[in-house]
Structure formats: C-alpha cells, structure tokens
Design a protein around this motif. Sequence first.
Motif, PDB file in Angstrom:
ATOM      1  N   VAL A 287       0.868  -1.183   0.000  1.00 54.00           N
ATOM      2  CA  VAL A 287       0.000   0.000   0.000  1.00 54.00           C
ATOM      3  C   VAL A 287       0.907   1.236   0.000  1.00 54.00           C
ATOM      4  CG1 VAL A 287      -1.757   1.292   1.266  1.00 54.00           C
ATOM      5  CG2 VAL A 287      -1.847  -1.216   1.197  1.00 54.00           C
ATOM      6  N   PHE A 288       0.622   2.220  -0.906  1.00 53.67           N
ATOM      7  CA  PHE A 288       1.446   3.424  -1.049  1.00 53.67           C
ATOM      8  C   PHE A 288       0.703   4.627  -0.465  1.00 53.67           C
ATOM      9  CE2 PHE A 288       2.587   0.504  -4.400  1.00 53.67           C
ATOM     10  CZ  PHE A 288       3.978   0.547  -4.446  1.00 53.67           C
ATOM     11  N   ARG A 289       1.457   5.469   0.253  1.00 53.43           N
ATOM     12  CA  ARG A 289       0.912   6.742   0.754  1.00 53.43           C
ATOM     13  C   ARG A 289       1.964   7.828   0.504  1.00 53.43           C
ATOM     14  NH1 ARG A 289       0.595   7.144   5.976  1.00 53.43           N
ATOM     15  NH2 ARG A 289       1.791   5.243   6.455  1.00 53.43           N
ATOM     16  N   TRP A 290       1.656   8.734  -0.477  1.00 61.50           N
ATOM     17  CA  TRP A 290       2.594   9.798  -0.824  1.00 61.50           C
ATOM     18  C   TRP A 290       2.431  10.972   0.129  1.00 61.50           C
ATOM     19  CZ3 TRP A 290       6.351   9.557  -4.569  1.00 61.50           C
ATOM     20  CH2 TRP A 290       6.290   8.465  -5.441  1.00 61.50           C
ATOM     21  N   LYS A 291       3.568  11.634   0.375  1.00 60.09           N
ATOM     22  CA  LYS A 291       3.569  12.800   1.272  1.00 60.09           C
ATOM     23  C   LYS A 291       4.365  13.924   0.634  1.00 60.09           C
ATOM     24  CE  LYS A 291       4.494  11.990   5.591  1.00 60.09           C
ATOM     25  NZ  LYS A 291       5.213  11.483   6.784  1.00 60.09           N
ATOM     26  N   ASN A 292       3.975  15.154   0.978  1.00 61.44           N
ATOM     27  CA  ASN A 292       4.772  16.344   0.651  1.00 61.44           C
ATOM     28  C   ASN A 292       5.183  16.933   1.985  1.00 61.44           C
ATOM     29  OD1 ASN A 292       5.952  18.657  -0.254  1.00 61.44           O
ATOM     30  ND2 ASN A 292       4.177  19.413  -1.400  1.00 61.44           N
ATOM     31  N   GLY A 293       6.446  16.709   2.323  1.00 56.48           N
ATOM     32  CA  GLY A 293       6.877  17.058   3.663  1.00 56.48           C
ATOM     33  C   GLY A 293       6.215  16.116   4.650  1.00 56.48           C
ATOM     34  N   ASN A 294       5.543  16.700   5.654  1.00 58.74           N
ATOM     35  CA  ASN A 294       4.841  15.882   6.640  1.00 58.74           C
ATOM     36  C   ASN A 294       3.355  15.747   6.343  1.00 58.74           C
ATOM     37  OD1 ASN A 294       7.163  15.398   8.235  1.00 58.74           O
ATOM     38  ND2 ASN A 294       6.944  17.425   9.196  1.00 58.74           N
ATOM     39  N   THR A 295       2.930  16.262   5.202  1.00 57.85           N
ATOM     40  CA  THR A 295       1.510  16.280   4.877  1.00 57.85           C
ATOM     41  C   THR A 295       1.177  15.187   3.876  1.00 57.85           C
ATOM     42  OG1 THR A 295       1.440  18.671   5.242  1.00 57.85           O
ATOM     43  CG2 THR A 295      -0.382  17.678   4.012  1.00 57.85           C
ATOM     44  N   ALA A 296       0.203  14.351   4.241  1.00 57.56           N
ATOM     45  CA  ALA A 296      -0.236  13.307   3.328  1.00 57.56           C
ATOM     46  C   ALA A 296      -0.994  13.930   2.158  1.00 57.56           C
ATOM     47  CB  ALA A 296      -1.125  12.311   4.063  1.00 57.56           C
ATOM     48  N   ILE A 297      -0.755  13.408   0.982  1.00 65.42           N
ATOM     49  CA  ILE A 297      -1.410  13.893  -0.227  1.00 65.42           C
ATOM     50  C   ILE A 297      -2.681  13.067  -0.446  1.00 65.42           C
ATOM     51  CG2 ILE A 297      -1.161  14.267  -2.702  1.00 65.42           C
ATOM     52  CD1 ILE A 297       1.880  14.361  -2.254  1.00 65.42           C
ATOM     53  N   ALA A 298      -3.801  13.741  -0.518  1.00 68.23           N
ATOM     54  CA  ALA A 298      -5.073  13.058  -0.666  1.00 68.23           C
ATOM     55  C   ALA A 298      -5.122  12.242  -1.945  1.00 68.23           C
ATOM     56  CB  ALA A 298      -6.225  14.065  -0.634  1.00 68.23           C
ATOM     57  N   ASN A 299      -5.666  11.026  -1.821  1.00 71.69           N
ATOM     58  CA  ASN A 299      -5.899  10.134  -2.964  1.00 71.69           C
ATOM     59  C   ASN A 299      -4.628   9.737  -3.692  1.00 71.69           C
ATOM     60  OD1 ASN A 299      -8.751  10.312  -2.524  1.00 71.69           O
ATOM     61  ND2 ASN A 299      -8.763  12.270  -3.628  1.00 71.69           N
ATOM     62  N   ALA A 300      -3.511   9.852  -3.032  1.00 74.05           N
ATOM     63  CA  ALA A 300      -2.233   9.481  -3.653  1.00 74.05           C
ATOM     64  C   ALA A 300      -1.812   8.125  -3.108  1.00 74.05           C
ATOM     65  CB  ALA A 300      -1.173  10.536  -3.387  1.00 74.05           C
ATOM     66  N   SER A 301      -2.319   7.045  -3.693  1.00 75.44           N
ATOM     67  CA  SER A 301      -2.092   5.700  -3.157  1.00 75.44           C
ATOM     68  C   SER A 301      -1.615   4.727  -4.236  1.00 75.44           C
ATOM     69  CB  SER A 301      -3.386   5.172  -2.523  1.00 75.44           C
ATOM     70  OG  SER A 301      -4.442   5.170  -3.471  1.00 75.44           O
ATOM     71  N   THR A 308       3.132  18.775  -9.657  1.00 71.35           N
ATOM     72  CA  THR A 308       3.057  20.065 -10.375  1.00 71.35           C
ATOM     73  C   THR A 308       3.479  21.226  -9.494  1.00 71.35           C
ATOM     74  OG1 THR A 308       0.736  20.293  -9.760  1.00 71.35           O
ATOM     75  CG2 THR A 308       1.222  19.260 -11.907  1.00 71.35           C
ATOM     76  N   HIS A 309       3.866  20.912  -8.221  1.00 68.81           N
ATOM     77  CA  HIS A 309       4.264  21.975  -7.305  1.00 68.81           C
ATOM     78  C   HIS A 309       5.582  21.616  -6.650  1.00 68.81           C
ATOM     79  CE1 HIS A 309      -0.155  22.453  -7.611  1.00 68.81           C
ATOM     80  NE2 HIS A 309       0.112  23.763  -7.455  1.00 68.81           N
ATOM     81  N   SER A 310       6.258  22.667  -6.218  1.00 70.31           N
ATOM     82  CA  SER A 310       7.508  22.447  -5.494  1.00 70.31           C
ATOM     83  C   SER A 310       7.212  21.748  -4.176  1.00 70.31           C
ATOM     84  CB  SER A 310       8.201  23.782  -5.226  1.00 70.31           C
ATOM     85  OG  SER A 310       8.544  24.419  -6.435  1.00 70.31           O
ATOM     86  N   GLY A 311       8.214  20.994  -3.688  1.00 72.32           N
ATOM     87  CA  GLY A 311       8.048  20.330  -2.400  1.00 72.32           C
ATOM     88  C   GLY A 311       9.093  19.272  -2.185  1.00 72.32           C
ATOM     89  N   ALA A 312       8.999  18.630  -1.014  1.00 74.53           N
ATOM     90  CA  ALA A 312       9.890  17.518  -0.661  1.00 74.53           C
ATOM     91  C   ALA A 312       9.015  16.261  -0.597  1.00 74.53           C
ATOM     92  CB  ALA A 312      10.591  17.760   0.660  1.00 74.53           C
ATOM     93  N   TYR A 313       9.110  15.440  -1.617  1.00 74.19           N
ATOM     94  CA  TYR A 313       8.176  14.333  -1.766  1.00 74.19           C
ATOM     95  C   TYR A 313       8.800  13.020  -1.288  1.00 74.19           C
ATOM     96  CZ  TYR A 313       5.301  17.510  -4.491  1.00 74.19           C
ATOM     97  OH  TYR A 313       4.525  18.565  -4.876  1.00 74.19           O
ATOM     98  N   SER A 314       7.971  12.216  -0.622  1.00 73.94           N
ATOM     99  CA  SER A 314       8.374  10.878  -0.200  1.00 73.94           C
ATOM    100  C   SER A 314       7.139   9.985  -0.269  1.00 73.94           C
ATOM    101  CB  SER A 314       8.940  10.888   1.225  1.00 73.94           C
ATOM    102  OG  SER A 314       7.948  11.310   2.153  1.00 73.94           O
ATOM    103  N   VAL A 315       7.358   8.681  -0.127  1.00 73.42           N
ATOM    104  CA  VAL A 315       6.245   7.729  -0.121  1.00 73.42           C
ATOM    105  C   VAL A 315       6.450   6.747   1.042  1.00 73.42           C
ATOM    106  CG1 VAL A 315       7.343   6.129  -1.762  1.00 73.42           C
ATOM    107  CG2 VAL A 315       4.863   6.107  -1.485  1.00 73.42           C
ATOM    108  N   VAL A 316       5.365   6.484   1.755  1.00 78.18           N
ATOM    109  CA  VAL A 316       5.363   5.501   2.836  1.00 78.18           C
ATOM    110  C   VAL A 316       4.774   4.206   2.282  1.00 78.18           C
ATOM    111  CG1 VAL A 316       4.496   4.907   5.127  1.00 78.18           C
ATOM    112  CG2 VAL A 316       5.124   7.282   4.595  1.00 78.18           C
ATOM    113  N   LEU A 317       5.502   3.111   2.443  1.00 78.19           N
ATOM    114  CA  LEU A 317       5.059   1.812   1.955  1.00 78.19           C
ATOM    115  C   LEU A 317       4.689   0.926   3.151  1.00 78.19           C
ATOM    116  CD1 LEU A 317       7.739   2.783   0.130  1.00 78.19           C
ATOM    117  CD2 LEU A 317       7.054   0.751  -1.163  1.00 78.19           C
ATOM    118  N   SER A 318       3.540   0.282   3.068  1.00 80.97           N
ATOM    119  CA  SER A 318       3.139  -0.673   4.115  1.00 80.97           C
ATOM    120  C   SER A 318       2.568  -1.911   3.447  1.00 80.97           C
ATOM    121  CB  SER A 318       2.118  -0.059   5.064  1.00 80.97           C
ATOM    122  OG  SER A 318       0.952   0.328   4.369  1.00 80.97           O
ATOM    123  N   ARG A 319       2.652  -3.041   4.170  1.00 81.68           N
ATOM    124  CA  ARG A 319       2.141  -4.297   3.623  1.00 81.68           C
ATOM    125  C   ARG A 319       0.635  -4.377   3.852  1.00 81.68           C
ATOM    126  NH1 ARG A 319       5.849  -7.503   1.647  1.00 81.68           N
ATOM    127  NH2 ARG A 319       8.016  -7.273   2.285  1.00 81.68           N
TER     128      ARG A 319
END
Length: 357
Positions: A287-301, A308-319
């Motif tokens: 299961v994927f959950r994308w974040k911009n900084g510490n904020t979860a991005i809605a519907n980004a799974s 399309t915007h500047s930021g620090a992007y990461s993804v949290v992966l869980s089984r």
Amino acid sequence: MSLSPRAHAWNCGTTVFIQIQGNLSICLGDSVILSGPVESGMTYVWKNASNPISGATNSSLTVKTAGDYRLVISSGGCTDSSHALTVTTKTTGVNAQHTPNGALEFCEGSFRQLSKRIVSGAGSYRFQWYRNDTLIPGETGSQLYITEPGSYTLQLTDINNGCVAFSPTPTVATMLPKPQAVISPSGPEVFICEEDTVTLSANTAFIKSYAWEKDGMLVWDQSTFEVTGGMYRVIMVDSNNCTDTSDLLTVTELSRPTATITPAADTAFCDGQALVLNAATSDTGIVFRWKNGNTAIANASQDSLVVTHSGAYSVVLSRNGLAHCADSTSEIAVTVHPLPQPVVTWNDSILSTDQPY
C-alpha cells in the motif's frame, strides 16, 4: 440323555419313571430338570443318594450339582421309588471373567484394552466379545480394544465339552470428551513484521496443563505465548487427563517494504509543466501513501505520483493487512520555477521590456 417331555403314568407297585429335560452331564452353572408323573393325591420326596432334599416336594426338580437323584411317590397308601439318575458336572467347565471389569473411563480418541481371565477350568476355548448384549462381529480374540462407550462382556466356549459361560461382571465403559485445543489468532498462517511478536493463546476452561511446541520442540507451558516466526501448536491436558493437540499455526515474518523514488525527468521545471515520480519496489502486496513534507497527499495511493508543485516528496510503503509493517523513502526535492511576467513599453517607435532574457 434327554427323554420325551411327556411323563409316563405310574401304577402302584411299579418303578417310578422320571422324565429328563436336558442332559445329565451339565456344565458349571447349567441345570437339568427331572420330572415325575403328575396325578391327583400324589406326594413327592426327592432324594440325593438316600438323603431327602430339603423343600423338594414337587413333581419336578431342577438339578445344578452332581449327585444320584431319585423320586419317591406316595398315593393311597402305596409308595414306590424311581431308579437313581446320576447327574455329573463337567470338571472342565469354564468360569470366565475379564479385566478390567466394572466401571471404566477412557478419553475420546483413545482406547482401553480388555483381556480374558479364566477363573476356573482348563482347556482350550473360543472367545466372543459382546457390547450392550450384542455380539461384536469379528471380535473373537482373547483381548478387545474398546473405543466407544458401552457395557462389555466376554463369552467363552470350552472346545472340549461345549460348555459356555459369560463373564458375570461387565465392563461399563464411559467415554470422556477430550478438550478442544484451539489457538488464537486462528491459522493456518499468521503474518507479522520483522522484529515484531504476536501473542498466541489457547482456551483455558478445565485445562490442567499446556505444552507449546515451536518447530517440533517443547518451549512453553502456559496458556499464552509471545512468539516470533515459526510453526506452533499446543498440547493440552484437562482435569480428566484427556489430551488434545491443536492444528499447526505458521507465524511468518515479513520484511519491511523498501522503495526508491525515480523521477521521470528533471526535478526542476517550469510552472505549467508536470513531473512523474515513480516508487520502484520489488515487494508485492504493498500500500502506497505519498507525502509532501509531513503532509499526506489526498488520494495518492499508487506507485506513481504526478507533481506540479515544489516540495519535498516521499512515499510511505506498508504491507496490505499489516499497516504497522511500513517504511518511508528518502525525500526528493522538486522545484517548480515560475514563468517570467514581462512588461512591454512603447516609446515612439521602440518597444522595450523590463525583463532580461
């Protein structure tokens, strides 16, 4: 010797005729019936040898022991006697019992053994076991293994003389229900994350002892057990000393998922453009959950994200099904440059702008 069941009439001054119902050679516990003629006004005295038998004053006598029996009849002042009839008992008659007898308890799923025992008599015998007074087909050995409740008896037949005897005291067998060994959580397989544990528990009603096995080795003796990966089962003994063994439960450790974010193009681009970030992983069921900084991005799974915007992007992966079995990628910086906004001026015949290029 066995004669016709019809008794002969008696005439005064003649030998009394005795009717025999059965055999004069009897097995231990058997009997033969001796009967004299029946006419009104007769009195009867049965004797063993020359001794009157106490209370034997009827026209017939049931004989169970060896002896020389005769009947004396009196009527109208006339008294006559029969010849002596010799009754013998077969010295090889069998008296049987089996062990154990009486009340017997055994656990569901187990068996108990019954064995013959010759109390008296000698020789060769045939055996037949009965349950609830019904012959058990095929059970003709000197031992019987019982697996169900009931009343059990043994019949022995002396092969030499045909004497038959039943064991006088049956075995009344009661089956005790076994405990139900069930592990919670239920299996057959439970998943945990690496370095985590899970607590296994067994039912506790009327249970006297527990024996937990891990990979075939005894490792624990309480009702609950905190475990890591392995194959587990529990053996339980209840207050009746009946046992049950649970099904195997496999506890499987899963590694935390990992991924690397790969941009499809340069991470710096102009406003109005877009960048696709891909989360590359070899793990499945993620299961994927994308974040911009510490904020979860809605519907980004999904495993990719359109930026399309500047930021620090990461993804949290869980089984899937193990939300706590998770890990996060490193952040990747995305810079979106704004478009230039030129101001154009007209000075007579010259166009000019204040924005360099």
